[in-house]
Write a protein that holds these residues in place. Structure first.
Motif, PDB file in Angstrom:
ATOM      1  N   ASP A 235       0.859  -1.179   0.000  1.00 54.26           N
ATOM      2  CA  ASP A 235       0.000   0.000   0.000  1.00 54.26           C
ATOM      3  C   ASP A 235       0.900   1.235   0.000  1.00 54.26           C
ATOM      4  O   ASP A 235       2.122   1.125  -0.053  1.00 54.26           O
ATOM      5  CB  ASP A 235      -0.973   0.003   1.189  1.00 54.26           C
ATOM      6  N   TYR A 236       0.293   2.428   0.056  1.00 55.70           N
ATOM      7  CA  TYR A 236       1.080   3.657  -0.025  1.00 55.70           C
ATOM      8  C   TYR A 236       2.161   3.712   1.060  1.00 55.70           C
ATOM      9  O   TYR A 236       3.305   4.091   0.800  1.00 55.70           O
ATOM     10  CB  TYR A 236       0.178   4.889   0.114  1.00 55.70           C
ATOM     11  N   MET A 237       1.787   3.351   2.274  1.00 57.99           N
ATOM     12  CA  MET A 237       2.723   3.445   3.394  1.00 57.99           C
ATOM     13  C   MET A 237       3.852   2.438   3.279  1.00 57.99           C
ATOM     14  O   MET A 237       5.001   2.746   3.602  1.00 57.99           O
ATOM     15  CB  MET A 237       1.975   3.247   4.720  1.00 57.99           C
ATOM     16  N   SER A 238       3.536   1.245   2.807  1.00 59.86           N
ATOM     17  CA  SER A 238       4.555   0.189   2.797  1.00 59.86           C
ATOM     18  C   SER A 238       5.641   0.440   1.763  1.00 59.86           C
ATOM     19  O   SER A 238       6.760  -0.066   1.913  1.00 59.86           O
ATOM     20  CB  SER A 238       3.910  -1.178   2.553  1.00 59.86           C
TER      21      SER A 238
ATOM     22  N   PHE B 225       3.809   3.019  -9.432  1.00 60.77           N
ATOM     23  CA  PHE B 225       3.233   2.128  -8.421  1.00 60.77           C
ATOM     24  C   PHE B 225       2.156   2.867  -7.617  1.00 60.77           C
ATOM     25  O   PHE B 225       1.027   2.389  -7.446  1.00 60.77           O
ATOM     26  CB  PHE B 225       4.344   1.621  -7.497  1.00 60.77           C
ATOM     27  N   HIS B 226       2.501   4.057  -7.135  1.00 62.18           N
ATOM     28  CA  HIS B 226       1.533   4.836  -6.350  1.00 62.18           C
ATOM     29  C   HIS B 226       0.302   5.186  -7.182  1.00 62.18           C
ATOM     30  O   HIS B 226      -0.833   5.124  -6.690  1.00 62.18           O
ATOM     31  CB  HIS B 226       2.198   6.123  -5.836  1.00 62.18           C
ATOM     32  N   ALA B 227       0.525   5.565  -8.437  1.00 68.55           N
ATOM     33  CA  ALA B 227      -0.595   5.935  -9.300  1.00 68.55           C
ATOM     34  C   ALA B 227      -1.498   4.734  -9.581  1.00 68.55           C
ATOM     35  O   ALA B 227      -2.722   4.880  -9.678  1.00 68.55           O
ATOM     36  CB  ALA B 227      -0.068   6.533 -10.609  1.00 68.55           C
TER      37      ALA B 227
ATOM     38  N   ALA C 101      -3.650   4.311  -6.630  1.00 68.66           N
ATOM     39  CA  ALA C 101      -4.643   5.382  -6.603  1.00 68.66           C
ATOM     40  C   ALA C 101      -5.732   5.136  -7.643  1.00 68.66           C
ATOM     41  O   ALA C 101      -6.907   5.452  -7.414  1.00 68.66           O
ATOM     42  CB  ALA C 101      -3.954   6.729  -6.859  1.00 68.66           C
ATOM     43  N   THR C 102      -5.361   4.562  -8.784  1.00 72.36           N
ATOM     44  CA  THR C 102      -6.348   4.211  -9.808  1.00 72.36           C
ATOM     45  C   THR C 102      -7.321   3.177  -9.268  1.00 72.36           C
ATOM     46  O   THR C 102      -8.544   3.294  -9.453  1.00 72.36           O
ATOM     47  CB  THR C 102      -5.642   3.669 -11.066  1.00 72.36           C
TER      48      THR C 102
ATOM     49  N   ASP D  85      -5.199   8.796 -11.599  1.00 72.26           N
ATOM     50  CA  ASP D  85      -4.376   7.849 -12.346  1.00 72.26           C
ATOM     51  C   ASP D  85      -3.081   8.530 -12.785  1.00 72.26           C
ATOM     52  O   ASP D  85      -2.840   9.707 -12.477  1.00 72.26           O
ATOM     53  CB  ASP D  85      -5.134   7.251 -13.533  1.00 72.26           C
ATOM     54  N   PHE D  86      -2.238   7.797 -13.484  1.00 74.76           N
ATOM     55  CA  PHE D  86      -0.935   8.330 -13.867  1.00 74.76           C
ATOM     56  C   PHE D  86      -1.078   9.544 -14.777  1.00 74.76           C
ATOM     57  O   PHE D  86      -0.292  10.490 -14.696  1.00 74.76           O
ATOM     58  CB  PHE D  86      -0.099   7.245 -14.562  1.00 74.76           C
ATOM     59  N   GLY D  87      -2.096   9.531 -15.631  1.00 78.12           N
ATOM     60  CA  GLY D  87      -2.342  10.687 -16.486  1.00 78.12           C
ATOM     61  C   GLY D  87      -2.605  11.946 -15.685  1.00 78.12           C
ATOM     62  O   GLY D  87      -2.179  13.044 -16.073  1.00 78.12           O
TER      63      GLY D  87
END
Length: 266
Positions: free
Chosen positions: A31-34, A71-73, A76-77, A83-85
Motif C-alpha cells: 500500500d502507499y505506506m509500505s 506504483f503509487h498511481a 490510486a487508480t 491515475d498516472f495521467g
C-alpha cells in the motif's frame, strides 16, 4: 509482455502485477505506506549514481525511481482517486504556471530573475493551499517532514530568511553555534542533552546555509571519507597481523594519521 521504450508499457506491467487474478502476491500486498520508504531510497540511489558519475547505473536507478510514481498511481487508480495521467497533467500544469517567462508573456533576463518568478508562483500556490484548509499561509509550508533532518533544518532556515528572520552574517551564526555547544556542555540530564544537541545541529545547518554549503551533502561526504579511512586502518591492522580489537587506540590512531597525512599530501 515485451519490454518497450513507451511509458504505457510500464503502466501495463504495473497493472498486471497488481491484478488480483494472476498478479504478484508481493505487489498486491503493498500500500502507499509500505512502499513510501522505497520511494525515498530510490531517490538516494539516483543521487549516489550521479555523485559517482556512473551513467549506466544512473539510467537503471532512474528507472527504479520512475517505478515508484507508477506504483503509487496504480494504487490510486484502484482506489478511484487519480491515475498516472492525472499525475502528468498536474506536473505539466505546474511547470507551465511556474515558468511564465517561458510559456507566457513575462520576461526573465537571467537565472536570478527566473528563480524570483518561480518563488513568487510557489508563494501563490502556498496561499491557495492555505485557503483550502481555512488557514493562513506560512513560509514554512511545503517543507516536507520526511526530508532528512539536517536537510530540513537548512530548508527551514532558508524559508525563514526570506522574510528577514535570519542572522546578519557568518560571524553571528558562528557565535550561535558556539553558544549552543556551550549549552550542550552545561546540560545536566539526558533530556537536556537531547534538546541541546538538536539546537546545536540546527545551528550548524544554518551555518552551512550561510556558507553556501549543502549540509546533507557535506555530511555524506564526511561519512564517505570516514569509511574510506577506516577501511585503510582495517587493512593496515590486517597487514601487521593484529586484530582490530587487540590493536589498542594508540596503534589504530597511528594508522589513521597515516591516511590523513596521505590525504592532505594528495
Amino acid at each position: 509482455m515485451q519490454p518497450s521504450r513507451d511509458i504505457s508499457r510500464l503502466l501495463e506491467i504495473m497493472a498486471a502485477l497488481r491484478n488480483p487474478d494472476g498478479g504478484c502476491p508481493w505487489d498486491l500486498a503493498q500500500d502507499y505506506m509500505s512502499i513510501r520508504n522505497y520511494t525515498i531510497e530510490e531517490a538516494y540511489e539516483v543521487a549516489d549514481a550521479i555523485e559517482r558519475q556512473d551513467f549506466d547505473d544512473l539510467r537503471d536507478e532512474l528507472g527504479d525511481l520512475l517505478l515508484q510514481p507508477v506504483f503509487h498511481a496504480q494504487m490510486a487508480t484502484e482506489d478511484g482517486r487519480f491515475d498516472f495521467g492525472d499525475v502528468v497533467q498536474a506536473i505539466t500544469e505546474k511547470l507551465i504556471r511556474r515558468h511564465p517567462h517561458v510559456f507566457g508573456e513575462q520576461a526573465a533576463r537571467d537565472a536570478g530573475g527566473a528563480k524570483a518568478r518561480w518563488d513568487d508562483v510557489k508563494e501563490d500556490e502556498r496561499k491557495a493551499k492555505a485557503s483550502k484548509r481555512d488557514g493562513e499561509a506560512s513560509v514554512l509550508d511545503d517543507v516536507p517532514m520526511v526530508l532528512p533532518s539536517l536537510a530540513r533544518a537548512e530548508k527551514l532556515t532558508k524559508r525563514a530568511a526570506k522574510v528577514g528572520f535570519d542572522w546578519p552574517d557568518v560571524p553571528a551564526v558562528l557565535a550561535k553555534v558556539t553558544e549552543e555547544l556551550d549549552e550542550l556542555q552545561a546540560a545536566a540530564t539526558n533530556r537536556q542533552r537531547h534538546e541541546e544537541m538538536g539546537d546545536l545541529l540546527f545551528a550548524v545547518a544554518n551555518l552551512a546555509r550561510h556558507l553556501h554549503i549543502d549540509p546533507e551533502a557535506a555530511l555524506r561526504d564526511a561519512n564517505a571519507k570516514f569509511t574510506r579511512r577506516f577501511h585503510y586502518v582495517e587493512d593496515r591492522a590486517k597487514a601487521d597481523g593484529v586484530a582490530m580489537a587487540d590493536a589498542g587506540l594508540e596503534r589504530l590512531d597511528g594508522y589513521w594519521n597515516e591516511i590523513r597525512a596521505a590525504d592532505k599530501a594528495s
